[in-house]
Design an enzyme around this catalytic site. Structure first.
Site, PDB file in Angstrom:
ATOM      1  N   SER A  17       0.610  -3.330   9.288  1.00 36.68           N
ATOM      2  CA  SER A  17      -0.062  -3.082   8.212  1.00 36.68           C
ATOM      3  C   SER A  17      -1.595  -3.595   7.946  1.00 36.68           C
ATOM      4  CB  SER A  17       0.339  -4.925   7.780  1.00 36.68           C
ATOM      5  OG  SER A  17      -0.359  -5.637   6.668  1.00 36.68           O
ATOM      6  N   HIS A  42       2.045   0.249   5.940  1.00 40.29           N
ATOM      7  CA  HIS A  42       2.797  -0.927   4.649  1.00 40.29           C
ATOM      8  C   HIS A  42       0.646  -1.240   4.928  1.00 40.29           C
ATOM      9  CE1 HIS A  42       5.184  -3.492   3.365  1.00 40.29           C
ATOM     10  NE2 HIS A  42       3.816  -4.679   3.799  1.00 40.29           N
ATOM     11  N   ASP A  44      -0.743  -3.941   1.871  1.00 35.73           N
ATOM     12  CA  ASP A  44      -0.514  -5.169   1.381  1.00 35.73           C
ATOM     13  C   ASP A  44      -1.288  -5.130  -0.453  1.00 35.73           C
ATOM     14  OD1 ASP A  44       1.564  -6.528   3.107  1.00 35.73           O
ATOM     15  OD2 ASP A  44       0.032  -6.112   4.339  1.00 35.73           O
ATOM     16  N   MET A  46      -2.570  -7.583  -2.632  1.00 38.44           N
ATOM     17  CA  MET A  46      -2.793  -8.528  -3.648  1.00 38.44           C
ATOM     18  C   MET A  46      -3.565  -9.060  -4.502  1.00 38.44           C
ATOM     19  SD  MET A  46      -3.299 -10.948   0.552  1.00 38.44           S
ATOM     20  CE  MET A  46      -2.048 -10.482   1.457  1.00 38.44           C
ATOM     21  N   HIS A  75       3.739  -2.850  -1.104  1.00 40.92           N
ATOM     22  CA  HIS A  75       4.065  -3.945  -0.910  1.00 40.92           C
ATOM     23  C   HIS A  75       3.098  -5.320  -2.175  1.00 40.92           C
ATOM     24  CE1 HIS A  75       4.740  -8.570   0.526  1.00 40.92           C
ATOM     25  NE2 HIS A  75       5.553  -7.705  -0.517  1.00 40.92           N
ATOM     26  N   MET A  77       2.163  -7.718  -3.914  1.00 45.47           N
ATOM     27  CA  MET A  77       2.385  -9.210  -4.818  1.00 45.47           C
ATOM     28  C   MET A  77       1.246  -9.273  -5.663  1.00 45.47           C
ATOM     29  SD  MET A  77       2.100  -9.754  -0.028  1.00 45.47           S
ATOM     30  CE  MET A  77       1.155  -8.492   0.393  1.00 45.47           C
ATOM     31  N   MET A 146      10.250 -11.578   3.689  1.00 45.27           N
ATOM     32  CA  MET A 146       8.364 -12.603   3.680  1.00 45.27           C
ATOM     33  C   MET A 146       9.387 -13.153   4.637  1.00 45.27           C
ATOM     34  SD  MET A 146       6.110 -10.864   2.336  1.00 45.27           S
ATOM     35  CE  MET A 146       4.573 -11.480   3.082  1.00 45.27           C
ATOM     36  N   ASP A 184       8.307  -8.502   7.195  1.00 46.86           N
ATOM     37  CA  ASP A 184       6.850  -8.822   6.870  1.00 46.86           C
ATOM     38  C   ASP A 184       6.569 -10.395   7.298  1.00 46.86           C
ATOM     39  OD1 ASP A 184       4.229  -8.400   6.944  1.00 46.86           O
ATOM     40  OD2 ASP A 184       4.333  -7.908   4.623  1.00 46.86           O
TER      41      ASP A 184
END
Length: 225
Positions: A17, A42, A44, A46, A75, A77, A146, A184
Site C-alpha cells: 500500500s 495498492h 488507498d 480516502m 480501494h 473508501m 478490512m 487489508d
C-alpha cells in the site's frame, strides 16, 4: 477473470500500500517494490467523509500509471462511489473496490465497474457482517476484508478478522465461486502465513513493506509468512 489473475503465478499476491510510502519520491518507491517482487500496487483512496482521512484522487493514479508496470489496485473508501469509478478507471486502475457500506445499489455498481473490463471488488469494514455481501458473491471478482477500521495506516490487526476470512472461504467453496479474497490492515510476516491458510489470496501491506529499507526482503518475508 479474478481466478486467472491469481492462479497464473500460483502464489499469494503481495500488494504494498503506497499510503505508507514516501510521497516525495513516489516514482522511486514504486520501482523499489516492483524490483522487490510485488504483484499489485495498492492505492488507498480516502475522501475525508466516508473515512476520517484525505489521501489521493485520479490525478495521482494517472501519475502512477506512467511509471508503474504492475496492476493498480484501487480501494475506494469514499462516499458516493458511483461517481468515482469512471475517473479512476480512466486514470489507470486495474482493480476497483468499493465499500458495501457506501452504496445502496451494490449489484448495479459491481456490474458498472465490470463494464469497464476491470476487476470489481467489494470491501467490508470490520463490523460489517458477510451477510451484507452474500447476494453479490456470485458476480464479484474480489472481496476485500478490512482487518482494521479504515482511515489510517499502521494500525494493529483485528484478530476477529480470521473467523470472517475462514467463513468467507467456506462460502466460496460452497457456492463454487472464484472471487479473490484480499485482506487489508495490520498485515505483517507474523500473521501472513495464518491469513493465507485461512483463505487469503492477496495480502495488502503498507508499513510492513515501506518501513523496511530492503523491499525485496520485506516482500519475501510476507510471502513466506
Amino acid at each position: 477473470m479474478a481466478e486467472k489473475v491469481v492462479s497464473k503465478k500460483n502464489k499469494t499476491l503481495i500488494a504494498p500500500s503506497i499510503l505508507s510510502s514516501d510521497f516525495s519520491a513516489l516514482g522511486a518507491e514504486i520501482k523499489s517494490i516492483e524490483k522487490g517482487g510485488a504483484d499489485w500496487i495498492h492505492v488507498d483512496v480516502m475522501d475525508g467523509h466516508f473515512v476520517p482521512n484525505l489521501t489521493m484522487g485520479p490525478p495521482v493514479v494517472a501519475g502512477l500509471k506512467k511509471v508503474a508496470k504492475l496492476p493498480l489496485d484501487c480501494h475506494l473508501m469514499v462516499s458516493n462511489p458511483e461517481a468515482w469509478v469512471a475517473p479512476f478507471v480512466k486514470a489507470g486502475a486495474h482493480v476497483v473496490s468499493v465499500h458495501a457500506e457506501a452504496t445502496v445499489h451494490l449489484d448495479r455498481l459491481i456490474h458498472h465497474i465490470q463494464s469497464f473490463k476491470v476487476l470489481a471488488g467489494v470491501a467490508i469494514n470490520p463490523a460489517t457482517p458477510l451477510a451484507a455481501i452474500e447476494e453479490v458473491l456470485g458476480i464479484v471478482d474480489l472481496v476485500l476484508i478490512m482487518s482494521v477500521n479504515p482511515g489510517f495506516g499502521g494500525q494493529e490487526f483485528i484478530e476477529g478478522s480470521f473467523s470472517k476470512i475462514r467463513r468467507l472461504a467456506e462460502v466460496r467453496r460452497a457456492i463454487g465461486a472464484s472471487f479473490v479474497i484480499e485482506v487489508d490492515g495490520g498485515v505483517s510476516p507474523k500473521n501472513a502465513g495464518a491469513l493465507v491458510a485461512a483463505g487469503v489470496d492477496v495480502l495488502v501491506a503498507g508499513s510492513a513493506v515501506f518501513s523496511q529499507s530492503d523491499r525485496a526482503r520485506a516482500i519475501a518475508a510476507l510471502r513466506k509468512g
